[in-house]
Design an enzyme around this catalytic site. Structure first.
Site, PDB file in Angstrom:
ATOM      1  N   ASP A 111       1.050  -1.246   0.197  1.00  0.00           N
ATOM      2  CA  ASP A 111       0.195  -0.261   0.306  1.00  0.00           C
ATOM      3  C   ASP A 111       0.753   1.206   0.131  1.00  0.00           C
ATOM      4  O   ASP A 111       1.833   1.236   0.938  1.00  0.00           O
ATOM      5  CB  ASP A 111      -0.329  -0.252   1.125  1.00  0.00           C
ATOM      6  CG  ASP A 111      -1.726   1.341   1.161  1.00  0.00           C
ATOM      7  OD1 ASP A 111      -2.245   1.279   0.636  1.00  0.00           O
ATOM      8  OD2 ASP A 111      -1.806   1.895   2.126  1.00  0.00           O
ATOM      9  N   ASP A 113      -0.347   5.519   0.885  1.00  0.00           N
ATOM     10  CA  ASP A 113      -1.234   6.067   1.995  1.00  0.00           C
ATOM     11  C   ASP A 113      -1.125   5.993   3.389  1.00  0.00           C
ATOM     12  O   ASP A 113      -1.252   4.845   3.103  1.00  0.00           O
ATOM     13  CB  ASP A 113      -2.258   7.531   1.475  1.00  0.00           C
ATOM     14  CG  ASP A 113      -1.847   7.607   0.353  1.00  0.00           C
ATOM     15  OD1 ASP A 113      -1.107   8.721   0.154  1.00  0.00           O
ATOM     16  OD2 ASP A 113      -2.386   7.003  -0.767  1.00  0.00           O
TER      17      ASP A 113
END
Length: 275
Positions: A111, A113
């Site tokens: 991922d 953010d």
């Protein structure tokens, strides 16, 4: 929300209390992980009903500027601890065929953010990057902070695994951030919001659509909702916003070095969360 935001994030706990009930359920995994590292991984294993009549996110615009934060991480009240069968694989997978250099390696989905970086439309004095993003014909500056030790983490992960960036944020923001962040070409592929499944108000990363053997796929993500279809493949991390003393990514490296040598991922992840 009617108008999808540019960046998909979880809520900063400094601004409001978040997911306290959910966090209580994962304390057992956190305790076992602390035995291996000085800082805990925010560890969770979720199961839920899966709705295959997926509704796409609405594109109706009702405001001039989409809000910064599209929250991804809250589970609906109807999501009980039950599992539905995974459907047949799609006709077309999200990832290309494995390259010769990655043959035999496991696939790690990472991922962006609050896992690798934190971004804001508000000026940040110590921002590592400032990325211009066009929204409705106007250029806005996005200020990006790198999580401590992200460089060491990415370099080592690129040596051990086939690495894929998978974010629920839009490509117009995430792609230039990845260009600046990944100076070594660690990410073999980049997947954005359009590759997610919109499920009960959250953007879910359906690992069965990647085109890789699931027993050799790991997802590293701060949002439990992102991997709710495949919790047994997850290595959860704590959401990061601005703590420059954070060592979570650095502490994860030895764990992944061990995991890279395993035949499949389930045994090691299961043992880790059941000690």
């Amino acid at each position: 929300m009617d108008n999808p935001s540019i960046i998909t994030q979880v809520t900063n706990p400094k601004e409001e209390e978040i997911l306290s009930c959910t966090q209580d359920k994962v304390s057992q995994c956190n305790i076992s992980l602390k035995k291996q590292r000085s800082r805990s991984i925010f560890s969770t294993l979720f199961c839920c009903f899966r709705d295959y009549n997926v509704e796409p996110p609405s594109t109706n615009s009702t405001s001039a500027l989409p809000p910064l934060v599209e929250e991804n991480g809250g589970l609906q009240k109807g999501d009980q601890m039950q599992v539905m069968p995974i459907p047949s694989p799609p006709a077309k997978y999200l990832l290309p065929e494995l390259t010769a250099s990655d043959y035999g390696k496991k696939c790690v989905v990472i991922d962006l953010d609050e896992t690798l970086v934190h971004s804001s439309f508000k000026p940040i004095s110590n921002a590592d990057f400032i990325v211009p993003v066009e929204i409705d014909g106007t250029i806005h500056q996005v200020y990006v902070l790198k999580r401590p030790h992200v460089d060491e983490f990415l370099q080592r992960m690129g040596e051990l695994f086939e690495c894929v960036l998978f974010t629920a944020s839009l490509a117009k923001y995430a792609d230039p951030v990845a260009d600046l962040l990944d100076r070594w070409g660690v990410f073999r592929a980049r997947l954005f919001r359009e590759s997610c499944v919109f499920h009960r108000g959250n953007y879910v990363k359906d690992l069965s659509r990647l085109g890789r053997e699931l027993s050799k796929v790991i997802i590293v993500d701060n949002s439990p909702a992102s991997y709710i279809f495949h919790p047994e493949n997850a290595v959860p991390v704590q959401s990061w916003f601005d703590d420059m003393t954070d060592t979570e990514l650095l502490d994860l490296i030895p764990f992944f070095e061990g995991l890279s040598k395993e035949e499949e991922v389930y045994s090691m992840l299961h043992k880790l969360c059941n000690r």
